[in-house]
Write an enzyme that holds these catalytic residues in place. Structure first.
Site, PDB file in Angstrom:
ATOM      1  CG  HIS A 228      -2.085   0.812   1.278  1.00  0.00           C
ATOM      2  ND1 HIS A 228      -2.502   1.594   0.228  1.00  0.00           N
ATOM      3  CD2 HIS A 228      -2.964   1.093   2.306  1.00  0.00           C
ATOM      4  CE1 HIS A 228      -3.564   2.299   0.587  1.00  0.00           C
ATOM      5  NE2 HIS A 228      -3.855   2.016   1.850  1.00  0.00           N
ATOM      6  CG  HIS A 267      -4.518   0.583  -8.037  1.00  0.00           C
ATOM      7  ND1 HIS A 267      -5.878   0.510  -7.837  1.00  0.00           N
ATOM      8  CD2 HIS A 267      -4.027   1.415  -7.097  1.00  0.00           C
ATOM      9  CE1 HIS A 267      -6.185   1.286  -6.820  1.00  0.00           C
ATOM     10  NE2 HIS A 267      -5.095   1.844  -6.342  1.00  0.00           N
ATOM     11  CG  ASP A 321       2.702   4.449  -3.491  1.00  0.00           C
ATOM     12  OD1 ASP A 321       2.545   5.577  -3.010  1.00  0.00           O
ATOM     13  OD2 ASP A 321       2.200   3.430  -3.004  1.00  0.00           O
TER      14      ASP A 321
END
Ligand code: ACO
Length: 385
Positions: A228, A267, A321
């Site tokens: 995450h 994702h 990210d």
């Protein structure tokens, strides 16, 4: 004993993929088209025209604020930035070595003990608690960083906005307007993202009618993991390990062969380019050119090219990210603070979902499909071998 296996469940979905666990009007993701809206407004518009404070208001209250509402909300956030003395002392005395996400959990839990609205359940009391946490997290992160590096803490500057003030407290000098704005945009892009793991963790805790600080602590714990929010820090580590664009091909292909994950890709919801990554990539490019240092961006772009070539057909693309760390690096944010900075931004999404869900609350209580034996004899300890 068939009853033990009769869960009454509609369907088993590993990792709750595709399960609708709540009704929400906060945000929506179109994972095939790569679109994200907050309260109906496309993320690209908010990144272009909004501020973190305005976006926070939108997420918490449902509509964009008027000028007066925004001024009042922003000044409330500024006032609540200051930590109670006991929390400040605690943050300064925490050990320098743990990961700052662990420090953040401790400090947010500790701050809850000194919250004057701790036991209030009315809407205004809850909102004050929520805004207080959102306002205090940046101060906790900056104070901890200054203390662990042996520097004097820098109290918040009430003349600065949320993003600029964080950089000021962290570095002890005011950021230039452009850098403060880029950081503000990064915070907007990280502010909310539906029922991701950390938001869901916060909602599960809040659904027991626990307090907001406990919900945020649960969320921080969930965000910390490398699958995450913890991925952003690891992306930079990977770029360092690779060292130059010409080594990227070998690195990525080896990793894929060994079934290792490339951090910052893939994702659960997006099966195409994450729209937040697209915007962050532009700023990573911009800052790389501004500082004439294209080391990280050139390796990043090469990895992106290889990953899309190899796994694009499986819906694996860069996520939020992947490029955020390059941006943060240029803003002088230490690497182990990347995930705490994510938490700082996402605290508003966590709080918005907690408030929305608990208004029409039902405790979360899924079931597991029992796969163990139906009956096993109890063997006294002296007879076991
Ligand atoms: N690198 C290589 N392969 C990947 C990656 C990746 N980053 N992500 C997914 N895959 C592959 C898996 O190996 C799997 O392949 P298989 O079907 O051949 O076994 C397939 O894609 C599906 O992967 P799952 O793990 O089932 O996807 P899931 O939806 O459960 O996981 C996750 C999503 C955790 C984000 C995953 O893509 C991942 O581990 N990414 C790397 C970590 C990361 O960047 N996390 C940040 C996500 S964004 C955020 O949370 C803020």
């Amino acid at each position: 004993m068939g009853v033990l296996k009769d869960t009454g469940a509609i369907e088993y979905s590993k990792g709750l993929e595709g399960v609708i666990a709540a009704l929400s009007s906060i945000s929506a993701i179109d994972g095939n088209e790569g679109k994200l809206i907050y309260r109906g407004i496309p993320i690209e518009m908010l990144a272009k025209y909004s501020s973190y404070e305005e976006t926070a208001y939108l997420l918490l209250y449902g509509d964009l604020p008027t000028r007066e509402e925004l001024d009042e909300f922003s000044s409330q956030m500024r006032e609540l930035r200051i930590l109670p003395k006991k929390v400040e002392d605690c943050v300064k005395e925490l050990p320098p070595n743990p990961h700052p996400m662990d420090i953040l959990k401790v400090a947010v839990a500790h701050a809850g003990l000194y919250d004057p609205d701790q036991y209030r359940c009315c809407r205004e009391g809850v909102m004050r608690k929520v805004i207080r946490i959102i306002a205090q997290i940046p101060t906790i992160i900056a104070y901890y960083h200054r203390a662990r590096t042996g520097q004097e803490i820098v109290p918040p500057d009430q003349n600065l906005g949320h993003a600029a003030n964080f950089l000021y407290m962290l570095h002890g000098k005011k950021p230039d307007e452009e850098e403060a704005r880029i950081f503000d945009i990064a915070l907007i892009l990280h502010a909310e993202h539906g029922l991701n793991a950390s938001t869901f963790a916060a909602m599960v805790t809040a659904s027991t009618l626990s307090d907001i600080n406990s919900a945020i602590v649960s969320a921080i714990g969930a965000l910390k993991g490398p699958l995450h929010g913890g991925a952003n820090e690891r992306v930079l580590k990977m770029l360092d390990e690779i060292g130059s664009p010409d080594k990227a091909e070998e690195y990525v292909l080896n990793a894929l062969k060994e079934k290792r994950r490339i951090m910052g890709f893939g994702h659960r919801v997006y099966k195409t380019y994450d729209p937040r990554a697209r915007i962050l990539k532009e700023y990573a490019e911009y800052l790389s050119d501004k500082y004439n240092d294209r080391k990280y961006i050139s390796i990043g772009e090469k990895i992106e090219e290889i990953m899309i070539r190899e796994l694009g057909n499986k819906g694996i693309f860069p996520n939020v990210d992947f490029y955020s760390g390059i941006v943060y690096q240029f803003l002088g944010i230490p690497r182990d603070l990347f995930t705490p900075v994510f938490a700082m931004a996402r605290s508003v999404g966590w709080a918005a979902h907690v408030c929305e869900y608990t208004q029409n609350n039902r405790i979360f209580r899924p079931r597991a499909y029992y796969t163990g034996p139906d009956y096993v004899e109890y063997v006294p300890i002296e007879n076991r071998r």
